[in-house]
Motif scaffolding. Structure first.
Motif, PDB file in Angstrom:
ATOM      1  N   PHE A  76       0.830  -1.191   0.000  1.00 42.98           N
ATOM      2  CA  PHE A  76       0.000   0.000   0.000  1.00 42.98           C
ATOM      3  C   PHE A  76       0.876   1.256   0.000  1.00 42.98           C
ATOM      4  O   PHE A  76       1.918   1.296   0.643  1.00 42.98           O
ATOM      5  CB  PHE A  76      -0.919   0.027   1.226  1.00 42.98           C
ATOM      6  N   GLY A  77       0.426   2.258  -0.723  1.00 44.53           N
ATOM      7  CA  GLY A  77       1.077   3.567  -0.668  1.00 44.53           C
ATOM      8  C   GLY A  77       2.318   3.725  -1.500  1.00 44.53           C
ATOM      9  O   GLY A  77       3.105   4.655  -1.268  1.00 44.53           O
ATOM     10  N   SER A  78       2.516   2.873  -2.501  1.00 45.06           N
ATOM     11  CA  SER A  78       3.759   2.936  -3.270  1.00 45.06           C
ATOM     12  C   SER A  78       3.614   3.649  -4.615  1.00 45.06           C
ATOM     13  O   SER A  78       4.614   3.995  -5.240  1.00 45.06           O
ATOM     14  CB  SER A  78       4.294   1.522  -3.518  1.00 45.06           C
ATOM     15  N   LEU A  79       2.382   3.859  -5.077  1.00 44.67           N
ATOM     16  CA  LEU A  79       2.190   4.395  -6.416  1.00 44.67           C
ATOM     17  C   LEU A  79       2.561   5.877  -6.509  1.00 44.67           C
ATOM     18  O   LEU A  79       2.427   6.628  -5.532  1.00 44.67           O
ATOM     19  CB  LEU A  79       0.738   4.211  -6.861  1.00 44.67           C
ATOM     20  N   SER A 104       5.589  -2.356 -13.810  1.00 44.43           N
ATOM     21  CA  SER A 104       4.225  -2.422 -13.289  1.00 44.43           C
ATOM     22  C   SER A 104       3.932  -1.218 -12.399  1.00 44.43           C
ATOM     23  O   SER A 104       2.809  -0.701 -12.396  1.00 44.43           O
ATOM     24  CB  SER A 104       4.000  -3.726 -12.513  1.00 44.43           C
ATOM     25  N   HIS A 105       4.929  -0.761 -11.654  1.00 46.63           N
ATOM     26  CA  HIS A 105       4.743   0.432 -10.822  1.00 46.63           C
ATOM     27  C   HIS A 105       4.433   1.643 -11.690  1.00 46.63           C
ATOM     28  O   HIS A 105       3.526   2.440 -11.395  1.00 46.63           O
ATOM     29  CB  HIS A 105       5.998   0.683  -9.984  1.00 46.63           C
ATOM     30  N   GLN A 106       5.167   1.794 -12.772  1.00 47.53           N
ATOM     31  CA  GLN A 106       4.961   2.929 -13.671  1.00 47.53           C
ATOM     32  C   GLN A 106       3.586   2.878 -14.321  1.00 47.53           C
ATOM     33  O   GLN A 106       2.855   3.885 -14.353  1.00 47.53           O
ATOM     34  CB  GLN A 106       6.041   2.942 -14.748  1.00 47.53           C
ATOM     35  N   ILE A 108      -2.546   4.056 -14.364  1.00 44.90           N
ATOM     36  CA  ILE A 108      -3.868   3.441 -14.335  1.00 44.90           C
ATOM     37  C   ILE A 108      -4.650   3.916 -13.115  1.00 44.90           C
ATOM     38  O   ILE A 108      -5.865   4.155 -13.187  1.00 44.90           O
ATOM     39  CB  ILE A 108      -3.761   1.902 -14.351  1.00 44.90           C
ATOM     40  N   HIS A 109      -3.968   4.082 -11.992  1.00 46.11           N
ATOM     41  CA  HIS A 109      -4.649   4.528 -10.777  1.00 46.11           C
ATOM     42  C   HIS A 109      -5.264   5.907 -10.965  1.00 46.11           C
ATOM     43  O   HIS A 109      -6.376   6.188 -10.488  1.00 46.11           O
ATOM     44  CB  HIS A 109      -3.674   4.538  -9.599  1.00 46.11           C
ATOM     45  N   GLN A 110      -4.559   6.780 -11.660  1.00 40.87           N
ATOM     46  CA  GLN A 110      -5.108   8.097 -11.942  1.00 40.87           C
ATOM     47  C   GLN A 110      -6.348   7.979 -12.827  1.00 40.87           C
ATOM     48  O   GLN A 110      -7.344   8.680 -12.614  1.00 40.87           O
ATOM     49  CB  GLN A 110      -4.052   8.971 -12.640  1.00 40.87           C
ATOM     50  N   GLU A 111      -6.301   7.086 -13.798  1.00 41.33           N
ATOM     51  CA  GLU A 111      -7.460   6.878 -14.663  1.00 41.33           C
ATOM     52  C   GLU A 111      -8.637   6.304 -13.869  1.00 41.33           C
ATOM     53  O   GLU A 111      -9.787   6.717 -14.054  1.00 41.33           O
ATOM     54  CB  GLU A 111      -7.106   5.953 -15.822  1.00 41.33           C
ATOM     55  N   SER A 112      -8.355   5.339 -13.006  1.00 44.05           N
ATOM     56  CA  SER A 112      -9.423   4.715 -12.219  1.00 44.05           C
ATOM     57  C   SER A 112     -10.106   5.743 -11.324  1.00 44.05           C
ATOM     58  O   SER A 112     -11.341   5.746 -11.199  1.00 44.05           O
ATOM     59  CB  SER A 112      -8.856   3.570 -11.368  1.00 44.05           C
ATOM     60  N   LYS A 113      -9.320   6.591 -10.698  1.00 48.28           N
ATOM     61  CA  LYS A 113      -9.905   7.637  -9.858  1.00 48.28           C
ATOM     62  C   LYS A 113     -10.761   8.577 -10.693  1.00 48.28           C
ATOM     63  O   LYS A 113     -11.837   9.008 -10.254  1.00 48.28           O
ATOM     64  CB  LYS A 113      -8.802   8.426  -9.142  1.00 48.28           C
ATOM     65  N   VAL A 119      -1.227  -7.618  -9.300  1.00 48.34           N
ATOM     66  CA  VAL A 119       0.238  -7.554  -9.293  1.00 48.34           C
ATOM     67  C   VAL A 119       0.766  -6.811  -8.072  1.00 48.34           C
ATOM     68  O   VAL A 119       1.949  -6.474  -8.015  1.00 48.34           O
ATOM     69  CB  VAL A 119       0.789  -6.929 -10.593  1.00 48.34           C
ATOM     70  N   GLY A 120      -0.105  -6.559  -7.087  1.00 50.25           N
ATOM     71  CA  GLY A 120       0.373  -6.162  -5.776  1.00 50.25           C
ATOM     72  C   GLY A 120       0.169  -4.737  -5.325  1.00 50.25           C
ATOM     73  O   GLY A 120       0.707  -4.357  -4.271  1.00 50.25           O
ATOM     74  N   PHE A 121      -0.625  -3.941  -6.046  1.00 46.68           N
ATOM     75  CA  PHE A 121      -0.787  -2.543  -5.646  1.00 46.68           C
ATOM     76  C   PHE A 121      -2.079  -2.358  -4.852  1.00 46.68           C
ATOM     77  O   PHE A 121      -3.182  -2.360  -5.396  1.00 46.68           O
ATOM     78  CB  PHE A 121      -0.740  -1.637  -6.881  1.00 46.68           C
ATOM     79  N   GLY A 122      -1.907  -2.193  -3.530  1.00 50.10           N
ATOM     80  CA  GLY A 122      -3.039  -2.149  -2.614  1.00 50.10           C
ATOM     81  C   GLY A 122      -3.950  -0.956  -2.778  1.00 50.10           C
ATOM     82  O   GLY A 122      -5.093  -0.985  -2.311  1.00 50.10           O
ATOM     83  N   GLU A 123      -3.486   0.102  -3.442  1.00 49.32           N
ATOM     84  CA  GLU A 123      -4.347   1.265  -3.642  1.00 49.32           C
ATOM     85  C   GLU A 123      -5.607   0.926  -4.434  1.00 49.32           C
ATOM     86  O   GLU A 123      -6.612   1.643  -4.337  1.00 49.32           O
ATOM     87  CB  GLU A 123      -3.589   2.378  -4.377  1.00 49.32           C
TER      88      GLU A 123
END
Length: 296
Positions: free
Chosen positions: A113-116, A203-205, A210-215, A241-245
């Motif tokens: 969690f919190g890595s993106l 995957s982090h990049q 993707i997280h910005q798009e999802s929000k 792939v492991g991103f808890g956000e």
């Protein structure tokens, strides 16, 4: 402390859904109950099952080994096999893509969690119109048919990746929507099949964007019917792939609500979507697994 907080919040979230679920066989896990209902739908309605559904069910099969409850695993495993056998019979042994293999998805990424990275530089749109324009801009981002060819190349060329595909799937090359999620799939399969050591950074990049798009999809578009399938794909892939956000209670609550009484998932409240059913099968198994492990 973070773990305790997450577990407490999710416990409340899961309990709030108990009265919403009506299943043919009662399981103790809200996500697995919904998966059980979806699989029943697929068994009863084999004509609705296509390759998009099957890929998600194969992912679920790959994850079933991590379930703690042997009864849950037996019930779901039996139904998964029923769906797969009927699809194979119906397709007459027609060849499918080489990544249709459940063993590829027997992976277990640690959830962090919190890595993106916030405010990713490619995230420029502020309206629905600008987002749709970027997503549909085939001239300046990878096209679906090219991505499919590159996925097959991973398996058919023994990890000898062409310069063309490396360019198409370059994580620094602009992409949005499905083109971006398919880019993540490409690098995931490259990691599993070819042991690409750069996958954690890639995957982090990709998932940061993707997280910005999802929000944006959830907040600004209020998840329009045409965005639900993409939203599900984003949430599943990046959490897988492991991103808890991406394990956001509100987001997952919305996804659960897209299941109809029949068991299938819908983008408009009326029509079943075979691709959403596949995404749901993969997601529900994975989320159910995390819930069992108190990681969610």
């Amino acid at each position: 402390m973070i773990f305790v907080k997450i577990f407490f919040i999710f416990s409340i979230f899961a309990f709030s859904f108990q009265n919403k679920v009506k299943n043919y066989e009662k399981l103790d896990n809200i996500f697995l109950e919904k998966l059980n209902k979806l699989l029943d739908f697929c068994v009863i309605n084999p004509e609705t099952v296509d390759e998009g559904t099957i890929l998600g069910i194969l992912i679920a099969k790959g994850q079933i080994k991590y379930l703690k409850d042997a009864v849950d695993a037996e019930v779901l495993g039996r139904k998964i096999e029923d769906v797969l056998k009927e699809f194979e019979r119906k397709s007459g042994g027609r060849e499918v893509a080489p990544f249709f293999n459940s063993t590829l998805f027997e992976v277990n990424f640690p959830v962090i969690f919190g890595s993106l990275t916030k405010n990713h530089s490619q995230f420029k749109f502020t309206s629905i119109k600008s987002y749709v324009k970027l997503v549909n801009d085939d001239q300046n981002q990878p096209q679906g048919r090219n991505s499919d060819r590159c996925l097959n190349e991973i398996f058919k060329n023994n990890c000898k990746l062409s310069e063309k595909c490396l360019k198409i799937e370059d994580p620094n090359r602009k992409a949005f929507g499905y083109q971006l999620t398919h880019k993540l799939i490409y690098h995931f399969l490259g990691y599993i099949r070819c042991r690409n050591e750069n996958f954690p950074a890639i995957s982090h990049q990709i998932c940061s964007q993707i997280h910005q798009e999802s929000k944006f999809i959830h907040k600004v578009t209020n998840i329009l019917s045409g965005s639900k399938d993409l939203f599900m794909e984003q949430i599943f892939l990046c959490s897988f792939v492991g991103f808890g956000e991406f394990l956001n209670n509100r987001w997952i609550s919305d996804i659960l609500d897209w299941q109809m009484k029949s068991g299938c998932f819908t983008y408009d409240g009326t029509n079943c979507s075979s691709h959403m059913n596949g995404l749901a099968a993969a997601s529900l198994m994975y989320f159910g697994r995390l819930y069992d492990e108190h990681l969610f």
